[in-house]
Design an enzyme around this catalytic site. Structure first.
Site: not given
Ligand code: IVH
Length: 738
Positions: A34, A38, A116, A118, A177, A415, A418, A439, A444
């Protein structure tokens, strides 16, 4: 910053925020914290303030995040549901107060301070004390009707408790909420882990995802809860202040927040914010801030509101919990497209309810930007994801000799899974271009696993039960190379799959295996668009898959698509057109003769392009461009595509496109504008496409109809000017439904 730069940054921020809004509100799968969100929004607001010429009513700074999804009826709120302005700073909180003090010509007016929560905002309507409807915030003026799901929430009273002679409102909208407790979240995730399913990231997203399930029985199997704190339309008005409302809600026996502070003046409000911070971790729901509201409704009316948020309230957000710990090592993960991404292996540390030992580092660029080295002390934070993010390092506390991280060197130039070749690739990164390593081996095991997980994910073929662990095992045992190989794995083999170790075996089990088999069979019937999306064709996201699925009958038709070839052909013609233009900057015509010749050539090219646009390419959106077309064509022309087609053929899997042969709208082009009373934009579009019609973004003489709703703008004017017929939803429905 030049105006052009500002305009560009504003556009980029709007796109970026739009994407995060979609992820958070519609999909309940945020990718950033958040705080990060923001911060981006604040940057956009600042730029829009400094460059008012680039302001737009459609900017994410001007509207509330829209949570509406398909499958729910839309209902208008009697009173708009607003969002809240928020701040992380005490100075801004005091500025909020100073503004109100000027407006109300007083200093010590009453505030309430409350947690508040969530969760996900919802508005409940009670008529004569009886629960009749639950609607999500949606776009603010209208949201999704989730009444059926809400009835599956055990803590919701279906009737308001009566108190003697006190008036019961005829109609009242009560807002609050929806949330999920940490304990329920953990129970659900443990269940999902045992069934090999993807884990949910956090309680908030799980609650938001749950209330939007289309299956109320499933909703009741997960325990959602609700807490109420705010009033919408109320007739007659029975309370006069926020603190009275809190008492009234309690008297109605509705679940309310644990504690609200009723204070005078901003100093007392600030003290309450501090007290709340000390208490909030003990609450049943997650909290990310304090909401400071003018207490008296009369004061609220005086202060008023903007389109989006009241001026009489503000959310003070607490900084997310962070922790500090040492970086033990950086390991490398290989994703489904082969991109190598670094992961921080941490000294285990406790943060927001669980122990953390890994964090994402995104890419090498980010490691450099944040100056992170193995051995460093790091500050970490829980973002929207399951895995937390690294905020910063502390170079001043760095052990001596700690070296800068070099990804290529760390994997020895190959990689890590592999051992195959890796190549550099330019990628978009924060603050410009970055490089990633990829890769190159399509086979792979890490890529195979990634593709299988993706193939089985909800938005693709929804074969629940095949998550990271199961997929990796299937690939490791060579039972699955390409996702469709999953169909060849017998039930018994799946059931006896050992997901643990030789010493501590953990078998997948008969029950889970049976679910997978049922789901993979059900997936056979899914439309072409789901298969196109699920097969991990480079550059084919959901939108492209949908477009292709609507325009082809089956997979082989996509593989040899005339439409995609036409897209490439058009791009080639357009390029030539640009080069041949007599006034081309790169290649200007030198003589009058040449000018005339090239003018003629351009006219021919224009005609060819127009013919393509009116023919094969009619109604094809611009984002189905040459890059995507080339990607799809190359994929099917190469080994991987060939192999997939052969396998699907052998399995008898032949997903069908949603091509419409002919319908009432065949040959008709529609332009949509404004908000329709009941149909969502996508629903109207789907009806048009299903009936053989096309949808275009702009009005021209060729437009057959403009379907206009409320607040229709310039498109409506243009239609009237051009004499294009304008219809409303009722008329449209008559046309579609006959
Ligand atoms: S009052 C007109 N109070 O936060 C003001 N909202 O970021 C309406 N929220 O959409 C909101 N806890 O979903 C209010 N105690 C609380 C809240 C709260 C959480 C949510 C609400 C709102 C969002 C804005």
């Amino acid at each position: 910053m030049t105006p052009a730069e500002a305009q560009q940054r504003i556009a980029a921020l709007r796109t970026e925020l739009g994407r995060h809004d979609e992820l958070y509100h519609r999909r309940a799968q945020p990718e950033i914290s958040d705080f990060e969100y923001d911060r981006l929004k604040q940057e956009l607001a600042t730029l829009e303030g400094a460059w008012p010429q680039f302001a737009s009513a459609d900017s994410p700074t001007q509207r509330v995040g829209d949570d509406r999804v398909q499958g729910f009826k839309e209902v208008a709120h009697r009173q708009r549901m607003m969002s809240l302005d928020n701040t992380y700073s005490e100075t801004e909180l005091r500025a909020f107060h100073a503004r109100l003090a000027r407006l109300l010509e007083a200093e010590d007016f009453a505030y309430t301070v409350e947690p508040k929560i969530d969760g996900l905002a919802v508005s409940l309507t009670y008529e004569d004390g009886k629960f009749v409807r639950a609607v999500t915030r949606g776009r603010g003026d209208r949201g999704d009707d989730v009444t059926a799901n809400m009835r599956a929430v055990p803590s919701l009273p279906l009737e308001l408790a009566r108190q003697g002679k006190r008036v019961m409102p005829k109609v009242v909208e009560i807002r609050g909420e929806i949330f999920m407790t940490q304990a329920e979240f953990e129970r659900l995730n443990a269940e999902r882990a045992a069934a090999g399913e993807e884990l949910y990231a956090n309680p908030r997203n799980t609650a938001a995802g749950t209330i939007k399930l289309l299956d109320a029985a499933e909703v009741s199997r997960r325990r959602l809860e609700i807490v109420l704190y705010s009033l919408g339309h109320c007739e007659p008005q029975v309370v006069q202040s926020q603190s009275e409302l809190h008492d009234q809600l309690k008297a109605w026996k509705l679940p309310v927040v644990e504690k609200i502070w009723h204070v005078r003046g901003i100093d007392a409000a600030w003290a309450a914010i501090g007290e709340l911070d000390a208490l909030r971790r003990g609450f049943a729901y997650g909290t990310d801030g304090a909401v400071v509201k003018l207490d008296r409704f009369e004061d609220q009316r005086t202060a008023g509101a903007t389109e989006k948020a009241p001026r009489w309230a503000i959310a003070y957000k607490y900084k997310a919990d962070t922790a500090r710990t040492r970086l033990k090592a950086i390991t490398i993960q290989v994703g489904k497209t082969g991109v190598l991404s670094p992961v921080a292996e941490l000294e285990p540390v406790f943060l927001s309810l669980s122990t953390i030992s890994r964090a994402t580092l995104h890419n090498e660029e980010e490691i450099r930007r944040k100056d992170i080295r193995v051995g460093d002390l790091l500050e970490i934070e829980r973002a929207g994801e399951v895995i937390p993010a690294v905020l910063r390092s502390f170079p001043e506390e760095r052990p001596r000799g700690a070296k800068e991280f070099d990804l290529h060197a760390a994997v020895g130039g190959k990689c890590p899974v592999c051992g195959g070749k890796i190549a550099r690739l330019e990628v978009a990164a924060e603050g410009g271009q970055g490089v990633a390593w990829k890769c190159q081996n399509y086979d792979c095991p890490a890529q195979r696993t990634g593709r299988l997980v993706f193939f089985c994910s909800r938005r693709a073929l929804a074969i629940d039960g095949v998550g990271d662990i199961v997929a990796a095992k299937l690939v490791e045992l060579d039972l699955v190379k390409d996702p469709p190989d999953l169909y060849d794995v017998p039930l018994e083999t799946l059931a006896t799959l050992n997901l643990g170790t030789a010493e501590e075996p953990r078998v997948f089990g008969e029950k889970n295996a049976t679910k997978v088999v049922a789901a993979r069979e059900a997936a056979r019937a899914l439309p072409l668009e789901k298969w196109l999306y699920g097969l991990s064709i480079p550059d084919v996201g959901e939108t492209t898959a949908r477009e292709l699925g609507r325009r082809h009958r089956n997979l082989p038709e996509v593989a040899s698509s005339t439409l995609l070839r036409a897209v490439l052909e058009k791009a080639r013609l357009a390029e030539q057109r640009e080069l041949e233009a007599p006034a081309s900057r790169k290649n200007p015509a030198k003589t009058d003769e040449e000018k005339a010749r090239r003018k003629e050539l351009c006219a021919r090219l224009d005609a060819e392009i127009a013919a393509l646009d009116a023919g094969v390419l009619a109604g094809v959106p611009a984002d189905l461009g040459p890059a995507v077309a080339a990607s799809v064509i190359d994929f099917f022309a190469g080994k991987p595509g060939e192999r997939l087609l052969a396998k699907l053929g052998k399995l008898g899997i032949d997903p069908a496109g949603t091509v419409v042969e002919a319908g009432v709208f065949t040959g008709k082009t529609f332009v949509l504008t404004g908000t329709l009373p009941t149909l969502k934009r996508e629903e109207a579009e789907q009806k048009i496409l299903a009936a053989g019609g096309k949808v275009s973004g702009s009005v021209s003489k060729k437009t057959s109809y403009v379907l206009a709703g409320e607040e229709a703008g310039s498109k409506l004017e243009k239609a009237q000017a051009l004499g294009v017929p304008v219809i409303d939803e009722a008329e449209f429905r008559r046309m579609v439904d006959g």
